[in-house]
Design a protein around this motif. Structure first.
Motif, PDB file in Angstrom:
ATOM      1  N   ASN A  23      -2.560  -3.944  -6.519  1.00 40.69           N
ATOM      2  CA  ASN A  23      -2.431  -4.488  -5.167  1.00 40.69           C
ATOM      3  C   ASN A  23      -3.579  -4.096  -4.247  1.00 40.69           C
ATOM      4  N   GLY A  24      -4.560  -3.369  -4.754  1.00 37.54           N
ATOM      5  CA  GLY A  24      -5.719  -3.012  -3.936  1.00 37.54           C
ATOM      6  C   GLY A  24      -5.449  -1.886  -2.966  1.00 37.54           C
ATOM      7  N   ALA A  25      -4.730  -0.851  -3.405  1.00 38.86           N
ATOM      8  CA  ALA A  25      -4.386   0.264  -2.522  1.00 38.86           C
ATOM      9  C   ALA A  25      -5.590   1.123  -2.154  1.00 38.86           C
ATOM     10  N   ASN A  26      -6.667   1.042  -2.916  1.00 34.06           N
ATOM     11  CA  ASN A  26      -7.910   1.776  -2.613  1.00 34.06           C
ATOM     12  C   ASN A  26      -7.647   3.253  -2.327  1.00 34.06           C
ATOM     13  N   LEU A  27      -6.943   3.914  -3.214  1.00 37.45           N
ATOM     14  CA  LEU A  27      -6.511   5.298  -2.977  1.00 37.45           C
ATOM     15  C   LEU A  27      -7.654   6.286  -2.808  1.00 37.45           C
ATOM     16  N   THR A  28      -8.830   5.964  -3.288  1.00 35.69           N
ATOM     17  CA  THR A  28      -9.965   6.889  -3.160  1.00 35.69           C
ATOM     18  C   THR A  28     -10.737   6.696  -1.858  1.00 35.69           C
ATOM     19  N   GLU A  29     -10.389   5.684  -1.090  1.00 36.61           N
ATOM     20  CA  GLU A  29     -11.089   5.403   0.168  1.00 36.61           C
ATOM     21  C   GLU A  29     -10.470   6.190   1.328  1.00 36.61           C
ATOM     22  N   PRO A  30     -11.245   6.389   2.424  1.00 33.67           N
ATOM     23  CA  PRO A  30     -10.684   7.045   3.604  1.00 33.67           C
ATOM     24  C   PRO A  30      -9.504   6.244   4.141  1.00 33.67           C
ATOM     25  N   PRO A  31      -8.529   6.864   4.673  1.00 31.19           N
ATOM     26  CA  PRO A  31      -8.372   8.273   5.052  1.00 31.19           C
ATOM     27  C   PRO A  31      -7.864   9.176   3.932  1.00 31.19           C
ATOM     28  N   GLY A  32      -7.904   8.709   2.674  1.00 29.16           N
ATOM     29  CA  GLY A  32      -7.506   9.537   1.548  1.00 29.16           C
ATOM     30  C   GLY A  32      -6.208   9.095   0.905  1.00 29.16           C
ATOM     31  N   ALA A  33      -6.027   9.574  -0.311  1.00 28.64           N
ATOM     32  CA  ALA A  33      -4.882   9.156  -1.123  1.00 28.64           C
ATOM     33  C   ALA A  33      -3.546   9.537  -0.505  1.00 28.64           C
ATOM     34  N   ASP A 107       6.962 -12.759  -0.079  1.00 25.27           N
ATOM     35  CA  ASP A 107       6.453 -12.123   1.132  1.00 25.27           C
ATOM     36  C   ASP A 107       6.007 -13.224   2.083  1.00 25.27           C
ATOM     37  N   ASP A 108       6.151 -12.977   3.376  1.00 25.50           N
ATOM     38  CA  ASP A 108       5.725 -13.932   4.393  1.00 25.50           C
ATOM     39  C   ASP A 108       4.399 -13.490   4.981  1.00 25.50           C
ATOM     40  N   LEU A 109       3.449 -14.412   5.051  1.00 27.46           N
ATOM     41  CA  LEU A 109       2.121 -14.125   5.595  1.00 27.46           C
ATOM     42  C   LEU A 109       1.859 -15.058   6.764  1.00 27.46           C
ATOM     43  N   TYR A 110       1.579 -14.468   7.925  1.00 29.11           N
ATOM     44  CA  TYR A 110       1.231 -15.225   9.123  1.00 29.11           C
ATOM     45  C   TYR A 110      -0.260 -15.045   9.370  1.00 29.11           C
ATOM     46  N   VAL A 111      -0.948 -16.145   9.668  1.00 29.64           N
ATOM     47  CA  VAL A 111      -2.387 -16.120   9.916  1.00 29.64           C
ATOM     48  C   VAL A 111      -2.675 -16.883  11.193  1.00 29.64           C
ATOM     49  N   GLN A 112      -3.513 -16.295  12.050  1.00 25.75           N
ATOM     50  CA  GLN A 112      -3.991 -17.027  13.215  1.00 25.75           C
ATOM     51  C   GLN A 112      -5.494 -16.841  13.341  1.00 25.75           C
ATOM     52  N   VAL A 113      -6.209 -17.958  13.394  1.00 23.91           N
ATOM     53  CA  VAL A 113      -7.656 -17.952  13.573  1.00 23.91           C
ATOM     54  C   VAL A 113      -7.934 -17.946  15.075  1.00 23.91           C
ATOM     55  N   ARG A 130      10.094  -9.630   2.276  1.00 23.21           N
ATOM     56  CA  ARG A 130      11.425 -10.081   2.690  1.00 23.21           C
ATOM     57  C   ARG A 130      12.499  -9.063   2.329  1.00 23.21           C
ATOM     58  N   ILE A 131      12.266  -8.298   1.277  1.00 21.63           N
ATOM     59  CA  ILE A 131      13.232  -7.273   0.878  1.00 21.63           C
ATOM     60  C   ILE A 131      12.490  -5.979   0.559  1.00 21.63           C
ATOM     61  N   GLY A 132      13.213  -4.873   0.656  1.00 23.45           N
ATOM     62  CA  GLY A 132      12.653  -3.580   0.269  1.00 23.45           C
ATOM     63  C   GLY A 132      12.067  -2.811   1.438  1.00 23.45           C
ATOM     64  N   GLY A 133      11.968  -1.522   1.246  1.00 21.31           N
ATOM     65  CA  GLY A 133      11.443  -0.646   2.287  1.00 21.31           C
ATOM     66  C   GLY A 133      10.020  -0.199   2.037  1.00 21.31           C
ATOM     67  N   ALA A 134       9.516  -0.433   0.839  1.00 16.55           N
ATOM     68  CA  ALA A 134       8.143  -0.079   0.495  1.00 16.55           C
ATOM     69  C   ALA A 134       7.544  -1.237  -0.286  1.00 16.55           C
ATOM     70  N   ASP A 135       6.285  -1.547  -0.013  1.00 16.46           N
ATOM     71  CA  ASP A 135       5.681  -2.703  -0.680  1.00 16.46           C
ATOM     72  C   ASP A 135       4.645  -2.339  -1.735  1.00 16.46           C
ATOM     73  N   PHE A 136       4.359  -1.050  -1.921  1.00 17.63           N
ATOM     74  CA  PHE A 136       3.377  -0.602  -2.913  1.00 17.63           C
ATOM     75  C   PHE A 136       2.039  -1.307  -2.719  1.00 17.63           C
ATOM     76  N   ALA A 137       1.661  -1.524  -1.459  1.00 10.75           N
ATOM     77  CA  ALA A 137       0.386  -2.127  -1.040  1.00 10.75           C
ATOM     78  C   ALA A 137       0.314  -3.633  -1.284  1.00 10.75           C
ATOM     79  N   ALA A 138       1.435  -4.273  -1.600  1.00  8.35           N
ATOM     80  CA  ALA A 138       1.412  -5.714  -1.867  1.00  8.35           C
ATOM     81  C   ALA A 138       0.955  -6.510  -0.650  1.00  8.35           C
ATOM     82  N   ASN A 139       1.465  -6.174   0.520  1.00 11.95           N
ATOM     83  CA  ASN A 139       1.103  -6.937   1.717  1.00 11.95           C
ATOM     84  C   ASN A 139      -0.348  -6.726   2.103  1.00 11.95           C
ATOM     85  N   SER A 140      -0.818  -5.515   1.974  1.00 10.15           N
ATOM     86  CA  SER A 140      -2.237  -5.240   2.179  1.00 10.15           C
ATOM     87  C   SER A 140      -3.062  -6.035   1.173  1.00 10.15           C
TER      88      SER A 140
END
Length: 156
Positions: A23-33, A107-113, A130-140
């Motif tokens: 999901n592109g969590a980029n765990l090695t990038e700032p602000p850190g894992a 998941d619902d994605l809203y975009v405004q240009v 839509r469901i769940g309390g954690a997305d494991f970086a899916a929305n990101s």
């Protein structure tokens, strides 16, 4: 019994980290894992912001006017296989449904240009599970995919 328990725990941790990586969590990038894990294991939404602590969620800007960029957003979403729930070309916004490939979570994605002047625009995005309390970086990840796809389209 202990070996089975240990195997199950290690398997679960491996699945979590594989999902975060995918999901592109980029765990090695700032602000850190640690801070990133705290976010991705406790929230079920992501949004762009000018000063977001995660660099990949800072408001993207483009050297193209908003009215030209907007149809590119719709095309990019179609290329990514996302369903359009609604869109309004007058206010340059759209709502999409993004389905996960494995379990078909939605998941619902809203975009405004938004226009930033003559030949510049930015995009505000908010993705929420839509469901769940954690997305494991899916929305990101959804936001990152759209930004990457748009930058490739606009820069060609």
């Amino acid at each position: 019994m202990f070996k089975v328990f240990l195997f199950v725990i290690l398997f679960a941790v491996a699945i979590i980290f594989f999902t975060l990586f995918r999901n592109g969590a980029n765990l090695t990038e700032p602000p850190g894992a640690v801070k990133r894990l705290a976010v991705f294991l406790s929230v079920s939404s992501a949004a762009t912001d000018d000063n977001h602590m995660l660099a990949e969620l800072r408001t993207p800007t483009f050297n193209i006017d908003a009215k030209t960029l907007y149809p590119q957003v719709l095309d990019a979403a179609a290329d990514l296989g996302w369903s359009v729930l609604a869109h309004d070309s007058d206010v340059l916004d759209a709502n999409f449904v993004v389905r996960s490939p494995a379990l078909l979570f939605e998941d619902d994605l809203y975009v405004q240009v938004k226009s930033m002047g003559d030949q510049q625009s930015s995009i505000y995005m908010r993705s929420a599970s839509r469901i769940g309390g954690a997305d494991f970086a899916a929305n990101s990840g959804h936001i990152q995919k759209l930004i990457k796809h748009l930058k490739a389209k606009v820069n060609n």
